[in-house]
Scaffold this active site. Structure first.
Site, PDB file in Angstrom:
ATOM      1  N   SER A 327      44.518 -19.696  32.695  1.00  0.00           N
ATOM      2  CA  SER A 327      45.885 -19.584  32.828  1.00  0.00           C
ATOM      3  C   SER A 327      46.747 -20.249  31.784  1.00  0.00           C
ATOM      4  O   SER A 327      47.994 -20.204  31.744  1.00  0.00           O
ATOM      5  CB  SER A 327      46.386 -19.894  34.395  1.00  0.00           C
ATOM      6  OG  SER A 327      45.748 -18.815  35.036  1.00  0.00           O
ATOM      7  N   ASP A 351      54.953  -7.950  42.317  1.00  0.00           N
ATOM      8  CA  ASP A 351      53.641  -8.324  42.619  1.00  0.00           C
ATOM      9  C   ASP A 351      53.010  -8.279  43.895  1.00  0.00           C
ATOM     10  O   ASP A 351      53.327  -8.945  44.869  1.00  0.00           O
ATOM     11  CB  ASP A 351      53.183  -9.741  42.098  1.00  0.00           C
ATOM     12  CG  ASP A 351      52.055 -10.074  42.305  1.00  0.00           C
ATOM     13  OD1 ASP A 351      51.047  -9.227  42.298  1.00  0.00           O
ATOM     14  OD2 ASP A 351      51.656 -11.231  42.407  1.00  0.00           O
ATOM     15  N   HIS A 374      52.905 -12.267  44.898  1.00  0.00           N
ATOM     16  CA  HIS A 374      53.861 -13.207  44.749  1.00  0.00           C
ATOM     17  C   HIS A 374      55.128 -12.522  44.967  1.00  0.00           C
ATOM     18  O   HIS A 374      56.315 -13.285  44.773  1.00  0.00           O
ATOM     19  CB  HIS A 374      54.027 -13.837  43.110  1.00  0.00           C
ATOM     20  CG  HIS A 374      52.874 -14.681  42.790  1.00  0.00           C
ATOM     21  ND1 HIS A 374      51.776 -14.358  42.217  1.00  0.00           N
ATOM     22  CD2 HIS A 374      52.426 -15.740  43.215  1.00  0.00           C
ATOM     23  CE1 HIS A 374      50.666 -15.207  42.105  1.00  0.00           C
ATOM     24  NE2 HIS A 374      51.279 -16.273  42.918  1.00  0.00           N
ATOM     25  N   CYS A 387      51.314 -16.022  37.697  1.00  0.00           N
ATOM     26  CA  CYS A 387      51.276 -14.731  38.442  1.00  0.00           C
ATOM     27  C   CYS A 387      50.293 -13.957  37.332  1.00  0.00           C
ATOM     28  O   CYS A 387      50.626 -13.407  36.195  1.00  0.00           O
ATOM     29  CB  CYS A 387      52.637 -13.943  38.574  1.00  0.00           C
ATOM     30  SG  CYS A 387      52.244 -12.400  39.284  1.00  0.00           S
TER      31      CYS A 387
END
Lengths: 621, 378
Positions: A327, A351, A374, A387
């Site tokens: 990430s 999401d 999310h 995310c």
């Protein structure tokens, strides 16, 4: 007026003319050869006695004096690589009648191990019989005393002193400094052999290797008169060697040690960079190893132990470890999206934990899928909460080429050009690369997972620190460098230049968006490092990363049931303070799950504590 | 002299005698034998001079093998074609010489090298072949002895590359180029009155030359005149090499037993000063054998020049043989203390070899001239 005869070539006449000239030339050559022979007769018969005497007793030997190797300091003047005097027992084969008998005799005075003997006989084969060869290295004061009492019995055996590299800080600095070792035949071919006549050591790795030319210096000579045994009677003339340049590193040894401590017990790496110059503040690979045994030649059992250790200490993770981005790529994916105007900052998605390709062929999961995603996510929140679903879509819109372009602007996928040779380039894949190496076409799925740093993407901790420094300076990366300046033997100071890479053009608003989102990773309650990093006394912008080591497709994403070596890698990039960045940091912990943020906190705390405790300005010794 | 094809014995061609086979490949067996002898002897000396390091000999063998390939390739080109190629070779060489001035690699303080990634080479080496080839091809068209205007043209062709090489600065090679060019004109029948004039002019030019020399070049001349003034510095080379040769005596100290070279008294003992190693270890005897080997090679070159069938071949073969001799003479003369120290290696024996390829190519030219002759008697 020319006659016909003069205008037409007369071949026979020309041939006779040429042959006459050839005879003249042959006579001259014959005469000159006679001159050479006469000269040789003069030197070798008439003057033979004189020159034999000169050759025998002259022994005005010209001895090389090895230059002292340049010293290496950290930015505060802490000595990192020193030269210590060491005494060795040497034997000159052509001066010794019976080598094995002499060695047996010597063993009654000193202990000479089988390792020593093996090394000696190996050198004996390579060196010829006229050069002294080390029989026993690093004599103790005791050994020397015992030998000197008995020296009259051993013609051709001497105690030689030499300066040998010593690394007082041991294993914490080896990833940056490297080490020197005994020079071998291949290395000798690559250097000016005249200049290395008296030198036994050469940089093998790291700074020691990269700056070999600067550190080595220039050989000196002394003309000495020796007796029949080769012992120096007196020194007649001396041309002193020119020492190598002293190197002052940008490395901060306090920070380096703090990083090494923070990494204690882990496998991983830490790289810290000063964003506005590209200077490396810390470069640590854990576990480290002690370079000092390598200088003299490490014993094969010790070496095997290091080589075969499951923790692979010899593997310099800071510049050679190639890890998935995970990430930590997200701020860069976002930058790429803004750079190409692919999405606007307030473009919002919902999401619910999953992303399904527009054609419905495949579904990708967000890491927060268990919590049903999310919810509403726009760019800055996507970075803060990390995310996946958002960045799957960004990658889909951008495409791999545009994403790759921006990653390359930040220095990913190529060597950063740091002043150490061993660095690896990582990988920013292209469709052509995949076709060439894997023989497969590029799939849309490859692009989607690249958006969250999975798939083929690889990066080194050095590249991660370098790239986050590029965000810290709002788009102005500098080539990483370890050496800050050199001090020449005449006292002249050469500052190594800071080399700026091409800037990354983005509006100030967009940079602020990325930086604020990264700041919220720590500061905001829903930031991924809010708990693990805690609340520091300084402002910090960061991004976490969790790289899967073991594929968990279709299984529960949980590390608790996995053996340690299959648990996720933990990475963390950060810079601080946010508005006037002094340090950019990358931490990678192998199988560390979520350990990196806490370790980064320790290192950043150490850095800012040190800054508060006002260190005296660096002094040049 | 005429070439008679050796009478073929009553055997099939597959069992032809080796020299017939060599002749068919345009190789001259006599010159080949001479070169083999010289190179073999040279490798024996090099093994000792290189401190008994097998890698040195290996490296030399690789270079020699490459140079031998060049020799074999050049030998296949018939002389008339060499004559056609001559102007091209010269102007390409000249172009490289100018290029090296503009962008060459600096090695040991002088711009001599052109770097092409894989190969680095010295354009002045091309000129060692290109100058005699071009001059011979021009004189081939003229009536000999040459007229004054032809001489002026030749002089110009010689002086341009010589000047460029001297500016690099590489005085040794420049002098060799000048000598090679001069040989061609001399063999073509340069009137002796001009020869005397040149000698007088040269004598007059000495002060001018002295003035334009680099410091290190002046130092070499000064040291040559009196080496004892600077025993540790510039005179060291000459003193130590004279000690090496002198202490060798008639039969030498024995192979691998030379103290001067093995104890590092003698500098550059594997390269420019390798003759001193031969003199020290093998004595007068060994030095004479080496000289004999050179005399054999040069003598064969002269025979080829003497029996060559056209002006171009004669001039080229003759000047190449003489130039080879001067390479040998300047090196040995320097090592013996007869001539100043100029950085010219001992041909085919010294370690390393930018010049090796050129030398072998020159022998390829000689072999081509010898083996492409037509079988008529004149």
């Amino acid at each position: 007026m020319s006659t016909i005869k003069e205008l037409v070539k007369n071949h026979t006449e020309e041939k006779i003319l040429f042959q006459r000239r050839l005879w003249v030339a042959a006579s001259v050559i014959g005469l000159l050869i006679l001159v050479l022979i006469a000269r040789l007769i003069f030197l070798q018969i008439m003057e033979h006695k004189r020159y034999t005497t000169l050759s025998n007793q002259n022994q005005f030997t010209l001895l090389p004096i090895a230059p002292p190797r340049g010293l290496i300091y950290d930015r505060h003047g802490v000595l990192l690589a020193a030269n210590n005097p060491v005494f060795n027992l040497t034997l000159t084969p052509n001066k010794v009648k019976n080598i094995s008998a002499t060695i047996v005799d010597l063993q009654t005075v000193l202990t000479i191990t089988n390792d020593d003997l093996a090394y000696f006989y190996k050198q004996l084969k390579q060196n010829g019989r006229f050069n002294p060869i080390i029989l026993k290295a690093k004599l103790s004061a005791d050994d020397m005393a015992r030998f000197y009492v008995n020296q009259y019995r051993f013609a051709g055996v001497h105690v030689d002193a030499e300066l040998v590299r010593y690394y007082p800080q041991g294993d914490s600095f080896v990833s940056a400094l490297g080490y020197v070792g005994r020079i071998n035949a291949d290395e000798l071919k690559k250097v000016d052999s005249q200049n290395y006549l008296g030198t036994n050591y050469i940089g093998k790795l790291g700074i020691e290797k990269f700056y070999e030319n600067e550190l080595h210096g220039t050989v000196g000579y002394q003309q000495v008169e020796t007796d029949a045994n080769g012992q120096i009677v007196r020194v007649l003339q001396r041309k002193p060697p020119i020492p190598g340049h002293d190197l002052h590193l940008a490395l901060d040894s306090t920070l380096q040690l703090a990083a090494a401590n923070a990494l204690d017990g882990e496998r991983g790496a830490v790289v810290a960079i000063e964003p506005k110059t590209g200077r490396i503040l810390a470069l640590v690979s854990a576990p480290g190893y002690d370079p000092n045994p390598f200088v003299f030649g490490i014993s094969s059992s010790d070496y095997t132990q290091l080589r075969d250790s499951p923790d692979h200490p010899l593997y310099n993770r800071s510049i050679r470890g190639q890890y998935p981005f995970a990430s930590t790529i997200k701020p860069f994916s976002a930058t790429a999206a803004l750079y190409y105007n692919a999405v606007t900052p307030d473009w919002t998605i919902f999401d619910n934990g999953f992303y399904t390709l527009p054609n419905g062929s495949h579904t990708y999961r967000c890491w927060a899928w268990k919590k049903h995603g999310h919810g509403r996510v726009y760019m800055s929140r996507a970075i803060t909460v990390s995310c996946d679903t958002y960045f799957y879509q960004v990658a889909n819109i951008l495409g791999i080429t545009r994403l790759g372009n921006v990653l390359k602007m930040f220095g990913y996928g190529a060597k950063t050009g740091i002043d150490v040779d061993e660095e690896l380039p990582g990988l920013v894949p292209t469709p052509e690369w995949k076709l060439k190496t894997k023989g497969q076409p590029w799939y849309l799925g490859d692009t989607i997972v690249a958006g969250i740093g999975q798939g083929y993407l690889l990066t080194t901790p050095l590249q991660m620190a370098h790239a986050v420094a590029g965000i810290a300076t709002r788009g102005q990366p500098y080539r990483p460098s370890i050496v800050d300046y050199q001090i020449l033997p005449n006292g002249e100071k050469i500052v190594m230049p800071s080399v700026a890479s091409p800037p990354i053009q983005l509006s100030a608003d967009n940079w602020n968006l990325i930086v604020t989102a990264m700041q919220n990773v720590v500061a905001s309650g829903e930031g991924t490092a809010h708990v693990s990093f805690g609340v520091p006394a300084y402002t910090v912008a960061a991004k976490t990363g969790t790289g899967q080591v073991f594929s968990t497709f279709g299984k529960d994403i949980d590390n608790k049931g996995k053996p340690k070596n299959l648990q996720d890698n933990s990475s963390f990039i950060a810079f601080a303070p946010v508005d006037n960045p002094k340090i950019a940091l990358a931490v990678v912990i192998e199988n560390g799950v979520h350990a990196a943020p806490a370790i980064a906190r320790q290192i950043l705390d150490a850095f800012f504590n040190e800054a508060e405790n006002a260190i005296p300005p660096p002094t040049t010794p | 002299m005429q070439y008679r094809h050796p009478p073929l014995p009553n055997v099939t061609s597959s069992t032809a005698r080796p020299q017939d086979l060599l002749f068919r490949w345009h190789l001259d067996s006599n010159l080949l034998q001479a070169l083999f002898f010289l190179i073999g002897f040279g490798l024996v000396i090099l093994y000792s001079a290189g401190n008994e390091n097998v890698h040195t000999v290996e490296g030399q063998c690789v270079r020699l093998a490459f140079a031998a390939l060049v020799l074999a390739a050049v030998a296949q080109i018939p002389p008339y074609r060499l004559r056609m190629l001559a102007p091209w070779t010269f102007f390409v060489g000249l172009f490289f010489l100018i290029a090296v001035m503009a962008m060459g690699d600096v090695g040991k303080g002088a711009r001599r090298w052109l770097d092409f990634g894989i190969i680095r080479f010295q354009p002045s080496e091309i000129m060692k072949l290109a100058i005699p080839m071009y001059l011979a091809s021009i004189l081939h068209e003229k009536i000999l002895p040459p007229r004054f205007t032809t001489l002026l043209l030749c002089l110009f062709i010689i002086l341009v590359p010589v000047g460029l090489t001297a500016l690099q600065p590489d005085l040794g090679t420049a002098l060799m180029l000048l000598l090679t060019g001069f040989c061609v004109i001399f063999l073509a029948g340069l009137p002796y009155r001009y020869l005397i004039l040149v000698v007088l002019l040269a004598a007059a030019a000495v002060p001018v030359l002295w003035h334009s020399m680099h410091d290190y070049q002046r130092q070499r001349v000064l040291t040559f005149l009196n080496p004892e003034t600077d025993p540790l510095g510039h005179g060291y080379h000459i003193i130590q090499s004279k000690i090496a040769i002198g202490s060798g005596g008639v039969f030498g100290k024995g192979w691998l037993m030379g103290t001067q070279s093995h104890l590092n008294f003698l500098p550059e003992h594997a390269t420019d000063f390798i003759f001193a190693v031969a003199g020290e270890e093998l004595g007068l005897f060994g030095a004479l054998i080496l000289l004999l080997a050179y005399a054999w090679v040069i003598g064969r070159g002269f025979v080829i020049a003497y029996t060559a069938q056209d002006t171009f071949s004669r001039l080229l073969a003759g000047s190449l043989a003489i130039a080879f001799f001067f390479n040998v003479f300047v090196n040995i003369g320097m090592v013996c203390g007869l001539l100043p120290v100029v950085g010219i290696p001992l041909p085919l024996v010294s370690y390393g070899g930018t010049s090796m390829v050129t030398l072998m190519a020159a022998f390829g030219v000689l072999m081509s001239i010898q083996t492409h002759r037509r079988l008529w008697s004149t």
